[in-house]
Design a protein around this motif. Structure first.
Motif, PDB file in Angstrom:
ATOM      1  N   PHE A 160      43.359  -8.795  40.951  1.00 19.00           N
ATOM      2  CA  PHE A 160      43.989  -9.048  39.650  1.00 19.00           C
ATOM      3  C   PHE A 160      43.763  -7.850  38.720  1.00 19.00           C
ATOM      4  O   PHE A 160      44.690  -7.389  38.040  1.00 19.00           O
ATOM      5  N   LEU A 161      42.541  -7.329  38.721  1.00 19.79           N
ATOM      6  CA  LEU A 161      42.232  -6.176  37.873  1.00 19.79           C
ATOM      7  C   LEU A 161      42.962  -4.926  38.358  1.00 19.79           C
ATOM      8  O   LEU A 161      43.497  -4.156  37.549  1.00 19.79           O
ATOM      9  N   CYS A 162      43.027  -4.723  39.689  1.00 20.46           N
ATOM     10  CA  CYS A 162      43.747  -3.565  40.234  1.00 20.46           C
ATOM     11  C   CYS A 162      45.227  -3.632  39.869  1.00 20.46           C
ATOM     12  O   CYS A 162      45.847  -2.614  39.538  1.00 20.46           O
ATOM     13  N   GLY A 163      45.797  -4.833  39.924  1.00 14.14           N
ATOM     14  CA  GLY A 163      47.188  -4.990  39.545  1.00 14.14           C
ATOM     15  C   GLY A 163      47.416  -4.690  38.080  1.00 14.14           C
ATOM     16  O   GLY A 163      48.408  -4.058  37.701  1.00 14.14           O
ATOM     17  N   ALA A 164      46.481  -5.133  37.223  1.00 11.26           N
ATOM     18  CA  ALA A 164      46.597  -4.865  35.787  1.00 11.26           C
ATOM     19  C   ALA A 164      46.528  -3.366  35.499  1.00 11.26           C
ATOM     20  O   ALA A 164      47.168  -2.875  34.559  1.00 11.26           O
ATOM     21  N   LEU A 165      45.775  -2.632  36.326  1.00 11.39           N
ATOM     22  CA  LEU A 165      45.645  -1.182  36.145  1.00 11.39           C
ATOM     23  C   LEU A 165      46.740  -0.409  36.882  1.00 11.39           C
ATOM     24  O   LEU A 165      46.881   0.802  36.683  1.00 11.39           O
ATOM     25  N   GLY A 166      47.485  -1.096  37.752  1.00 11.29           N
ATOM     26  CA  GLY A 166      48.548  -0.434  38.499  1.00 11.29           C
ATOM     27  C   GLY A 166      48.047   0.469  39.602  1.00 11.29           C
ATOM     28  O   GLY A 166      48.676   1.490  39.912  1.00 11.29           O
ATOM     29  N   VAL A 167      46.916   0.093  40.235  1.00 14.51           N
ATOM     30  CA  VAL A 167      46.359   0.918  41.311  1.00 14.51           C
ATOM     31  C   VAL A 167      46.403   0.130  42.620  1.00 14.51           C
ATOM     32  O   VAL A 167      46.890  -0.998  42.668  1.00 14.51           O
ATOM     33  N   LEU A 168      45.883   0.732  43.694  1.00 10.33           N
ATOM     34  CA  LEU A 168      45.925   0.102  45.007  1.00 10.33           C
ATOM     35  C   LEU A 168      45.128  -1.197  45.039  1.00 10.33           C
ATOM     36  O   LEU A 168      44.073  -1.299  44.405  1.00 10.33           O
ATOM     37  N   PRO A 169      45.607  -2.205  45.782  1.00  7.95           N
ATOM     38  CA  PRO A 169      44.812  -3.424  45.965  1.00  7.95           C
ATOM     39  C   PRO A 169      43.572  -3.137  46.800  1.00  7.95           C
ATOM     40  O   PRO A 169      43.504  -2.128  47.502  1.00  7.95           O
ATOM     41  N   VAL A 170      42.604  -4.033  46.701  1.00  6.00           N
ATOM     42  CA  VAL A 170      41.355  -3.852  47.431  1.00  6.00           C
ATOM     43  C   VAL A 170      41.164  -4.975  48.440  1.00  6.00           C
ATOM     44  O   VAL A 170      41.738  -6.050  48.314  1.00  6.00           O
ATOM     45  N   SER A 171      40.353  -4.693  49.421  1.00  2.00           N
ATOM     46  CA  SER A 171      39.912  -5.700  50.387  1.00  2.00           C
ATOM     47  C   SER A 171      38.642  -5.172  51.042  1.00  2.00           C
ATOM     48  O   SER A 171      38.275  -3.999  50.861  1.00  2.00           O
ATOM     49  N   GLY A 172      37.964  -6.031  51.782  1.00  2.00           N
ATOM     50  CA  GLY A 172      36.793  -5.581  52.509  1.00  2.00           C
ATOM     51  C   GLY A 172      37.190  -4.555  53.555  1.00  2.00           C
ATOM     52  O   GLY A 172      38.166  -4.758  54.278  1.00  2.00           O
ATOM     53  N   VAL A 173      36.442  -3.464  53.640  1.00  2.00           N
ATOM     54  CA  VAL A 173      36.791  -2.354  54.531  1.00  2.00           C
ATOM     55  C   VAL A 173      35.690  -2.199  55.578  1.00  2.00           C
ATOM     56  O   VAL A 173      34.526  -1.971  55.236  1.00  2.00           O
ATOM     57  N   ILE A 174      36.063  -2.295  56.844  1.00  2.00           N
ATOM     58  CA  ILE A 174      35.071  -2.272  57.915  1.00  2.00           C
ATOM     59  C   ILE A 174      34.376  -0.915  58.021  1.00  2.00           C
ATOM     60  O   ILE A 174      33.182  -0.849  58.323  1.00  2.00           O
ATOM     61  N   VAL A 175      35.096   0.189  57.752  1.00  2.00           N
ATOM     62  CA  VAL A 175      34.480   1.520  57.883  1.00  2.00           C
ATOM     63  C   VAL A 175      33.359   1.675  56.858  1.00  2.00           C
ATOM     64  O   VAL A 175      32.237   2.077  57.198  1.00  2.00           O
TER      65      VAL A 175
END
Length: 508
Positions: free
Chosen positions: A303-318
């Motif tokens: 929700f915050l990433c969308g408000a800022l207009g940046v890439l969405p986030v998720s858990g990253v295995i690397v």
């Protein structure tokens, strides 16, 4: 007093481990965050800052709320490819709205305790999706690695176009001076990654291989003052932020936008929870993942990433595996890695400007190939050919169309296979020493009652019958009632019906 001293010493040791681990994760996150924004199609001049801002949100905000202490969130491969599709099809104007809506969906799903449901996804589908995403990343970033523009960018069947034109990219990198320098730096980066992973001294192995590759390529480019593309970094971080406009909010009810948000929420949520499961399997020093809490945390971050207009986030295995391997003890390491990224892009933006774009693209070429898990495909082929077909169909559809369509095809095939499994009944009859032996294989449900009844009606009066149930996966009340009725009828006619009661008890 000694107990208090031991506790204080334990806390200090945990903090030291977390600080060290956070630096290691920072070194992994920097090149990947910047490169994935380019994959998503953000303007070249803002791409680096966009990816890093997502890393800040994933580290600080999601890290504080996370249900998995050692999972690290940020821009991820799958979400970046989906973002590229959404930006191409629906435009930058509504991209932030899509990400915000996906966050709201994830928050609602977590609040309704749907978290564990996101794990109920066929491994063949997930691996097929990741392999397709990896192939898309490899195909697009190979062109960028030679300082060229992917020919499929913004076009229908762009992934196929990028794959088809790979020989042209190789030709440019070999024969054209304008592309040779970038190609050599890209190859140097990949070679450095492979050699560091293979030959790095144990006391230096905590340095992530991608950083070594990018660092070496940056040093070579600076020493020879190569005329190639470099990562742009805005003087003002706010310039990379794109708040949703009033007009964008008026489109919030469009079907395409809602479908995009739902698919992003699903993919991002599934990737996060599967990564959290992997983190649990890698270590035993923290409590097990609270899946609903993790889903809410990812939703807040998106929700915050969308408000800022940046890439969405998720858990990253690397990043998460690097965090665990570096000895992180608590969520402090995840939070600190976000703090370090924020300090980096605000206090040292000039460092970004000396990094060759070709080197970052090479890191993504390498990462994309690693997503294509051939060992899993070989294992699947030996275990279940139908699941292999689901894997291949998902992969091919992701590459040929888009991630959402690939997931839809994979889910559809998985459901079709499930429906077939629970509706298919094979009946085989044979005569052995005057006894009729009936083998039932599959699922005996009310859907197959006519078929089952026909097999018994074909028996002569007073027949001696033995029904084998060991090959059945399931039997329902209707089929069991039919067997009971035929047992009674055969006995009345002077026959008998024998059942595998142990197998029946296990099924029912």
């Amino acid at each position: 007093m000694s107990i208090e001293t031991d506790v204080a010493g334990s806390r200090l040791s945990a903090i030291k481990h977390d600080v060290f681990a956070s630096i290691v994760v920072l070194l992994v996150a920097l090149p990947l965050s910047m490169g994935l924004a380019l994959v998503a199609g953000f303007p070249f001049e803002n791409a680096a800052a966009v990816g890093l801002i997502s890393g800040v949100v994933g580290g600080i905000v999601v890290g504080l709320l996370s249900g998995c202490s050692l999972q690290v969130s940020g821009a991820a491969n799958g979400a970046a490819v989906m973002a590229a599709v959404f930006i191409k099809d629906l435009g930058f104007e509504v991209f932030g709205i899509i990400v915000m809506l996906s966050g709201v969906i994830q928050i609602a799903a977590g609040a309704l305790r749907f978290g564990p449901v996101f794990r109920a996804v066929s491994p063949a589908l997930i691996q097929g999706m990741l392999a397709g995403i990896g192939l898309l990343i490899f195909a697009s970033q190979f062109h960028v690695m030679v300082d060229d523009t992917p020919p499929g960018a913004g076009q229908e069947f762009g992934g196929v176009i990028n794959l088809w034109s790979l020989p042209l990219a190789i030709w440019k990198g070999v024969t054209m001076e304008a592309h040779q320098r970038a190609a050599m730096l890209g190859l140097l980066t990949i070679a450095a990654i492979l050699l560091w992973r293979r030959f790095a001294p144990s006391w230096l192995s905590f340095f992530p291989a991608p950083l070594i590759g990018v660092g070496l390529a940056t040093a070579v480019a600076a020493y020879y003052a190569l005329d190639i593309k470099y990562v742009p970094a805005p003087d003002d971080l706010v310039a990379a932020i794109s708040l949703p406009t009033t007009h964008a909010f008026t489109r919030i009810g469009e079907g395409a936008i809602l479908a995009a948000a739902l698919s992003l929420a699903f993919v991002s949520g599934a990737e996060s929870l599967l990564t959290a499961t992997a983190v649990d399997a890698m270590q035993r020093r923290t409590p097990r993942t609270r899946y609903n809490k993790e889903l809410v945390a990812q939703g807040v971050g998106n929700f915050l990433c969308g408000a800022l207009g940046v890439l969405p986030v998720s858990g990253v295995i690397v990043r998460s595996s690097a965090n665990v391997s570096a000895g992180a003890q608590t969520r402090l390491s995840t939070i600190l890695h976000g703090v370090w990224i924020l300090l980096f892009i605000t206090l040292a933006p000039d460092v970004l400007r000396i990094i060759p774009v070709a080197s970052l693209a090479a890191v993504l070429v390498y990462a994309g190939l690693n997503l294509i898990n051939l060992s899993f495909a070989r294992f699947l082929w030996g275990q279940d050919r139908i699941e292999t077909g689901i894997y291949a169909a998902t992969l091919a559809t992701v590459v040929a169309t888009d991630v959402l369509t690939g997931i839809a095809v994979g889910v559809g095939l998985a459901i079709a296979r499930l429906v077939y499994t629970f509706t298919h009944l094979n009946i085989r009859t044979e005569q052995i020493n005057g006894m009729t032996v009936i083998h039932l294989e599959g699922a005996a449900t009310f859907i197959r009652l006519p078929q089952l009844a026909a097999a018994f009606e074909a028996l002569p009066p007073g027949a001696r019958v033995h029904v084998h149930l060991s090959e059945l996966r399931y039997i329902d009340h209707a089929s069991l009632d039919l067997l009971a009725n035929w047992d009674e009828q055969l006995r009345n006619d002077g026959g008998e019906l024998a059942l595998d009661w142990d197998a029946l008890h296990g099924l029912f």
